[in-house]
Structures are given as C-alpha cells and as structure tokens.
Design a protein around this motif. Structure first.
Motif, PDB file in Angstrom:
ATOM      1  N   LEU A  29      18.134  -7.341  14.470  1.00 45.74           N
ATOM      2  CA  LEU A  29      17.510  -7.486  13.048  1.00 45.74           C
ATOM      3  C   LEU A  29      17.600  -6.533  11.995  1.00 45.74           C
ATOM      4  N   LEU A  30      18.330  -6.812  10.977  1.00 49.17           N
ATOM      5  CA  LEU A  30      18.456  -5.537   9.979  1.00 49.17           C
ATOM      6  C   LEU A  30      17.672  -5.800   8.754  1.00 49.17           C
ATOM      7  N   ALA A  31      16.618  -4.798   8.322  1.00 53.88           N
ATOM      8  CA  ALA A  31      15.964  -5.059   6.992  1.00 53.88           C
ATOM      9  C   ALA A  31      16.683  -4.326   5.992  1.00 53.88           C
ATOM     10  N   LEU A  32      16.945  -4.937   4.847  1.00 62.14           N
ATOM     11  CA  LEU A  32      17.496  -4.020   3.824  1.00 62.14           C
ATOM     12  C   LEU A  32      16.303  -4.169   2.892  1.00 62.14           C
ATOM     13  N   VAL A  33      15.909  -2.943   2.390  1.00 61.99           N
ATOM     14  CA  VAL A  33      14.837  -2.760   1.255  1.00 61.99           C
ATOM     15  C   VAL A  33      15.421  -2.116   0.240  1.00 61.99           C
ATOM     16  N   ASP A 147      16.437 -14.077   2.127  1.00 57.28           N
ATOM     17  CA  ASP A 147      16.376 -13.624   1.006  1.00 57.28           C
ATOM     18  C   ASP A 147      14.799 -13.666   0.616  1.00 57.28           C
ATOM     19  N   GLU A 148      14.029 -12.398   1.018  1.00 55.21           N
ATOM     20  CA  GLU A 148      12.657 -12.401   0.646  1.00 55.21           C
ATOM     21  C   GLU A 148      11.799 -13.643   0.733  1.00 55.21           C
ATOM     22  N   PRO A 149      12.021 -14.377   1.870  1.00 56.21           N
ATOM     23  CA  PRO A 149      11.565 -15.745   2.205  1.00 56.21           C
ATOM     24  C   PRO A 149       9.905 -15.895   2.344  1.00 56.21           C
ATOM     25  N   PHE A 150       9.502 -14.525   2.600  1.00 57.15           N
ATOM     26  CA  PHE A 150       7.850 -14.696   2.800  1.00 57.15           C
ATOM     27  C   PHE A 150       7.133 -13.983   1.740  1.00 57.15           C
ATOM     28  N   SER A 151       7.865 -13.662   0.555  1.00 54.69           N
ATOM     29  CA  SER A 151       7.240 -12.828  -0.444  1.00 54.69           C
ATOM     30  C   SER A 151       6.163 -13.355  -1.208  1.00 54.69           C
ATOM     31  N   ALA A 152       6.039 -14.762  -1.314  1.00 51.98           N
ATOM     32  CA  ALA A 152       4.704 -15.312  -2.125  1.00 51.98           C
ATOM     33  C   ALA A 152       3.863 -15.791  -1.117  1.00 51.98           C
ATOM     34  N   LEU A 178      17.629  -9.526   6.695  1.00 50.02           N
ATOM     35  CA  LEU A 178      16.648  -9.695   5.969  1.00 50.02           C
ATOM     36  C   LEU A 178      16.534  -8.650   4.882  1.00 50.02           C
ATOM     37  N   ILE A 179      16.240  -9.341   3.500  1.00 54.07           N
ATOM     38  CA  ILE A 179      16.135  -8.719   2.374  1.00 54.07           C
ATOM     39  C   ILE A 179      14.812  -8.875   1.946  1.00 54.07           C
ATOM     40  N   THR A 180      14.113  -7.467   1.579  1.00 61.09           N
ATOM     41  CA  THR A 180      12.605  -7.722   1.147  1.00 61.09           C
ATOM     42  C   THR A 180      12.656  -6.419   0.401  1.00 61.09           C
ATOM     43  N   HIS A 181      11.417  -6.393  -0.459  1.00 58.47           N
ATOM     44  CA  HIS A 181      11.347  -5.066  -1.134  1.00 58.47           C
ATOM     45  C   HIS A 181       9.717  -4.586  -0.494  1.00 58.47           C
ATOM     46  N   ASP A 182       9.332  -5.220   0.564  1.00 60.56           N
ATOM     47  CA  ASP A 182       8.069  -4.887   1.218  1.00 60.56           C
ATOM     48  C   ASP A 182       8.258  -4.250   2.356  1.00 60.56           C
ATOM     49  N   LEU A 183       7.952  -2.859   2.403  1.00 55.07           N
ATOM     50  CA  LEU A 183       8.291  -1.765   3.396  1.00 55.07           C
ATOM     51  C   LEU A 183       7.667  -2.211   4.680  1.00 55.07           C
ATOM     52  N   MET A 184       6.481  -2.731   4.634  1.00 53.52           N
ATOM     53  CA  MET A 184       5.581  -3.174   5.746  1.00 53.52           C
ATOM     54  C   MET A 184       6.353  -4.494   6.533  1.00 53.52           C
ATOM     55  N   GLU A 185       6.796  -5.191   5.692  1.00 51.22           N
ATOM     56  CA  GLU A 185       7.456  -6.515   6.320  1.00 51.22           C
ATOM     57  C   GLU A 185       8.663  -5.913   7.196  1.00 51.22           C
ATOM     58  N   ALA A 186       9.660  -4.878   6.532  1.00 54.38           N
ATOM     59  CA  ALA A 186      10.693  -4.604   7.036  1.00 54.38           C
ATOM     60  C   ALA A 186      10.564  -3.934   8.476  1.00 54.38           C
ATOM     61  N   VAL A 187       9.390  -3.049   8.319  1.00 54.93           N
ATOM     62  CA  VAL A 187       9.226  -2.034   9.611  1.00 54.93           C
ATOM     63  C   VAL A 187       8.402  -2.900  10.688  1.00 54.93           C
ATOM     64  N   ARG A 188       7.847  -4.374  10.361  1.00 55.28           N
ATOM     65  CA  ARG A 188       7.555  -4.894  11.219  1.00 55.28           C
ATOM     66  C   ARG A 188       8.486  -5.948  12.092  1.00 55.28           C
ATOM     67  N   LEU A 189       9.361  -5.983  11.191  1.00 50.97           N
ATOM     68  CA  LEU A 189      10.343  -7.332  11.756  1.00 50.97           C
ATOM     69  C   LEU A 189      11.731  -6.357  12.446  1.00 50.97           C
ATOM     70  N   ALA A 190      12.152  -5.391  11.776  1.00 52.52           N
ATOM     71  CA  ALA A 190      13.437  -4.931  12.068  1.00 52.52           C
ATOM     72  C   ALA A 190      13.732  -4.100  13.003  1.00 52.52           C
ATOM     73  N   ASP A 191      14.874  -4.034  13.289  1.00 51.91           N
ATOM     74  CA  ASP A 191      15.348  -3.119  14.527  1.00 51.91           C
ATOM     75  C   ASP A 191      16.051  -1.941  14.003  1.00 51.91           C
ATOM     76  N   GLN A 236      12.997   8.052  -4.353  1.00 52.32           N
ATOM     77  CA  GLN A 236      14.015   8.070  -5.600  1.00 52.32           C
ATOM     78  C   GLN A 236      14.446   6.740  -5.838  1.00 52.32           C
ATOM     79  N   ALA A 237      14.767   6.186  -4.723  1.00 53.62           N
ATOM     80  CA  ALA A 237      15.148   4.787  -5.010  1.00 53.62           C
ATOM     81  C   ALA A 237      14.318   3.763  -5.519  1.00 53.62           C
ATOM     82  N   PHE A 238      13.148   3.883  -5.020  1.00 53.13           N
ATOM     83  CA  PHE A 238      11.978   2.827  -5.635  1.00 53.13           C
ATOM     84  C   PHE A 238      11.291   3.825  -7.203  1.00 53.13           C
TER      85      PHE A 238
END
Lengths: 250, 263
Positions: A29-33, A147-152, A178-191, A236-238
């Motif tokens: 599971l790859l998260a792209l933030v 694509d940010e499916p849980f953001s709402a 998984l694409i997300t702008h939520d860092l918490m979501e990324a580190v919770r789910l991703a490898d 820097q990216a954010f």
C-alpha cells in the motif's frame, strides 16, 4: 503490479507532472501525499487509464484496476445494491448473481438490507462512501486506486473504513495506490509514503513505514506523522515554514 | 400484473391528492354559473346547458369520431416531434458547436406564432391531415429539442469517468448513465409538448380541416351555438387532463422514483 516510469504530463502549456516514476508490488500500500492541486489526481487518472498518456510508460499487471473516487459517484437512479454490483454487471455477470455478491459484501461493510434497497440520496454520506468502497472491492481487484476517498468523513467513520479497507486488501494481497493530503491517513495505512511537490508535480521524498498497518495505534500514527512533518522537503512541498531547531523531534 | 397494480395505485393516490384541485375546479364552475346568470344563455350558457350539449353530442354519435380525428392528428404530430426533437437534441447536445448554433434557431421557432406556420402549412399541405400534423410538429419540436439538448449538455462528467473506470460497455453506459439523466429532462418537456399539441391542433383544424373538434367549433361559431362550442372545448380539455394525469403522470412517477423523498 503497477510500474510508472518517466511520466510527464501537461495541460496545454502548464506542466503538471515531471519525471514521475514509481513501483507498486502486490500486497503493497503506497500513499502519495502532496498539497492540493499538485497533480496527484492527474497521476491517478493516468494510472487508471482515464487520461491519454503523453510521455513515459505505465505498466499495469491487470487490465482494469478498481478505482475509488473522491466523491462516492453513485448513480442516483439506481438502488445501492445495483450501484455496488455495477462493475460485475459490466463484466457480464448476470444481475441475480451480481446482486447476491453485492449484498454479501454490503453486509460485510455495514450496509443492511434497508440501505441496500434505498436510492443513494436516501443514504447518509458515510453510507454512500461505504457503498462506493463496496463497489470497488466487489471486483476483488489486484490493483486498487484511491483518490482521497475518505477526506469528507468524520474521524470515527474514517477509522472504520480504514480498518475495513486494510482487512480486505491484506486478505487478497491487493496492491493499493492511495492519494491523500492527510499525513495521518498516509502513515496509518501505508507501507511507504511518497511525497509529491507542486508546480510541476514531482516525487521528492520516500518514507517507508515499519510494521503491519493494522497493528499501528493512534500514538504510533501521531508519532509517525510528526516525524514526517519534520522532513524539510515535505515542509517545503506543503509550503510550510522551516522548523526552528528546538522543535525538531529527538 | 405488478406494473398494472402499481399504475392503479398511482392513479388512486393521485386522485386522492386531487381533492384540492377538484375543489378549485368546482369553484370555477360556480363562478361560471354566476356569470351565466348575469350574461344570459346566448352569450354564456350555464354549465348544465354545456354539459347537456356534450351529452347530446355523445348520443348523436358525433363526439367520439371528431375527438378521435383531433387526437390522431395531435398524437401523430407529437410523436414526430418527440422522435425527431429528442434525437436531434441529443446529437446537438453532444457537440458544443451544434448547441451554440442551434440556440437562436430554437428561439426563432419558439417565437414564431403557430398561426403563421398554419398559413404556410395550408399552402403546402392543403386541407388534409398534413396541415394540423405539421403545425403541431413545428409548434412542439423546439420544446422537446431544447430539453434534450439541455439534458445532454448537463451530463455529469464525474459519472462518465466512473462508467469508464469500471469499464461499462457503451450500451450499459447509454442505458444506465446517460439515459435516466436525459429522460429526467425530456419527460417534463414531452408533457408540456402534449398540452401545446392539444391546443395547436384545434386551432389548425378550425381554419384548415373539414372535420375534427376544431371544425366543429367553426360550425358552432357560425351557428352562434355557444353551448356546443363550450361542450367541444370541455371535451378537448377533459381528454387532455385524462391523458396527462392518467397516463403520462404515472409513467413519469415510475421513471423517477429515485428522485422522490422517502415516504
């Protein structure tokens, strides 16, 4: 499962993606933030084959990945059960057996018979998201694009759907981008977490996350997110100001 | 059977919800009665006299054939405009250029009085069915066309992407994604077109046809038979109400159950 090499993409004269390469294995599971508008969704649509490729190559081990969009995107004139089964129907599965499998999976994801027989507008937002997740998972895809499916969703619902998703993809060794702008979501789910910087979108950092995702508790997730947030290229990216040295985690 | 039952139930629900409408219709009848009493039977016969004239027409056997001829012309013209208007509207909706180019044409067609078309139709088609059918067609086709165009233009790109992502074959996309959306736009337009067809056909017959309700109205006028004129008018209005509320409205409700709020 998914191999992207040297991807460039432009909308007219605006360069959106520059030299994006990534590799996704089965069961990973790859998260792209990245910040909003950095080209994440464009990348995902290219990976799904919804946009024509301009430069670079995309190799998918499967003909058709399943996709979960930012919005539920259910057909308003079809009952939930038929919305969930639509992917199977597209593959030529007869209506009765598509419904049977949609019902079984719907129950697993917390949609009761009443919800399955309702039209989407009669469901709450959370229920609609469950239905959209069920629609994607019903295909038992080898590759799943999110694509940010849980953001709402509220935090409780989000945690529930995270667990349901992880449970499913781990049993079937599904590869997930998984694409997300939520860092918490990324580190919770991703490898692994990939960081994308904007204008033009490019990958600037990769952070592996140790241990099985289902074993991470809230404390671990907060710590991992804080660590990630201290990475200078990510700040820097954010467009975040650099950290004072005293604030850096030990 | 279940469809028939659903239809009957829909009509029954509708009839029950129609008490308010019935009350206002009865109030209008009362007003008519009062006006008739003021004006005298030559200018305005009372509702009973008009009803009696209608009953008389029925007994003489002239009501059904004339009403049938009128309905035939209206429905043929309407069917043509629904078929052509929907098809061409969808095609125009798929191309932004065609949509842009057709807008002024729709305005011109909607703005041209039907009576002007009627004069032209008389010159082209003579006094057969052609004249009323053409007039009905030309008067209703822009309504249907505009709705089909609008329905196609407003297709949701998100749902279209979803259909592509899930690999829906083209016929499934057409029936399950595009169809219901476009239908939700064109169906109300069809009902509007029906009402307009019913009005226009009578006008066309009045001037152009040897038979039909319009022709009977022309005769009633020449004989100063106000009661008969009212009876024919009533027959036309009543048949339209029946068609709209007993046939089209239940179909529309059946198609649009996904829209209705939970009971």
């Amino acid at each position: 499962m998914l191999e992207i090499r040297g991807l460039h993409h432009a909308w007219g004269v605006t360069e959106v993606l520059r030299d994006v390469s990534l590799h996704l294995h089965a069961g990973e599971l790859l998260a792209l933030v990245g910040p909003s508008g950095c080209g994440k969704t464009t990348l995902l649509h290219l990976a799904a084959g919804l946009l024509p490729l301009q430069t670079g190559s995309i190799r998918r081990a499967v003909a058709r990945p399943a996709m979960l969009f930012q919005q539920p995107r259910l057909l308003p004139w079809q009952r939930t059960i038929d919305n969930i089964g639509i992917g199977l129907r597209a593959q030529g599965v007869p209506r009765a057996s598509a419904r049977e499998r949609a019902r079984a999976l719907g129950h697993e994801l917390g949609l009761d018979d009443r919800a399955l027989h309702a039209y989407p507008h009669e469901l709450s937002g959370g229920m609609q998201s469950r239905a959209a997740l069920a629609r994607a998972l019903l295909l038992e895809p080898a590759l799943l694009l999110l694509d940010e499916p849980f953001s709402a969703l509220d935090v409780g619902l989000r945690a529930q759907l995270h667990t349901l998703l992880l449970d499913h993809v781990q049993r079937r060794r599904t590869a997930v981008l998984l694409i997300t702008h939520d860092l918490m979501e990324a580190v919770r789910l991703a490898d692994s977490v990939l960081v994308m910087a904007p204008t033009p979108g490019r990958l600037v950092y990769r952070q592996p996350v140790a241990g099985p995702a289902l074993a991470r508790d809230d404390v671990a997730v907060h710590r991992l997110a804080a660590e990630l947030l201290a990475v200078p290229v990510l700040r820097q990216a954010f467009d975040l100001p650099p950290l004072e040295p005293a604030c850096l985690p030990a | 059977m279940s469809l028939l039952q659903r239809w009957a139930a829909a009509v029954a629900t509708y009839a029950w919800s129609a008490w308010g409408a019935i009350a206002s219709l009865l109030a209008a009848l009362a007003l008519w009665e009062w006006a008739a009493a003021q004006l005298g039977p030559l200018a305005l016969p009372d509702p009973l006299a008009a009803g009696g004239a209608l009953l008389d027409l029925m007994q003489r056997g002239s009501l059904w054939p004339e009403l049938g001829a009128t309905a035939r012309r209206a429905l043929i013209g309407l069917a043509l405009s629904i078929g052509a208007g929907t098809l061409v509207g969808i095609i125009a909706g798929l191309s932004p250029t065609a949509a842009l180019a057709s807008r002024p044409l729709v305005t011109v067609m909607l703005g041209t009085p039907p009576i002007a078309w009627l004069v032209l139709a008389l010159l082209w088609f003579g006094s057969g069915d052609g004249t009323p059918v053409f007039t009905v067609f030309i008067a209703t086709v822009p309504i249907v066309f505009g709705a089909a165009l609008q329905g196609t233009r407003t297709l949701d790109a998100q749902l279209r992407d979803m259909a592509r992502a899930f690999g829906l074959p083209w016929h499934m996309t057409l029936v399950q994604v595009y169809g219901p959306h476009v239908l939700s736009y064109v169906f109300p337009a069809w009902i509007t077109a029906l009402g307009s067809a019913w009005k226009v056909v009578v006008m066309a017959e009045l001037l152009a046809s040897p038979d039909g309700v319009g022709a009977e109205l022309a005769i009633a006028r020449s004989q100063l038979d106000t009661a008969a004129a009212l009876a024919w008018t009533g027959a036309v209005v009543f048949s339209l109400l029946l068609l709209e509320y007993a046939v089209l409205e239940p179909i529309k409700r059946e198609f649009e159950r996904w829209r209705q709020e939970p009971a």
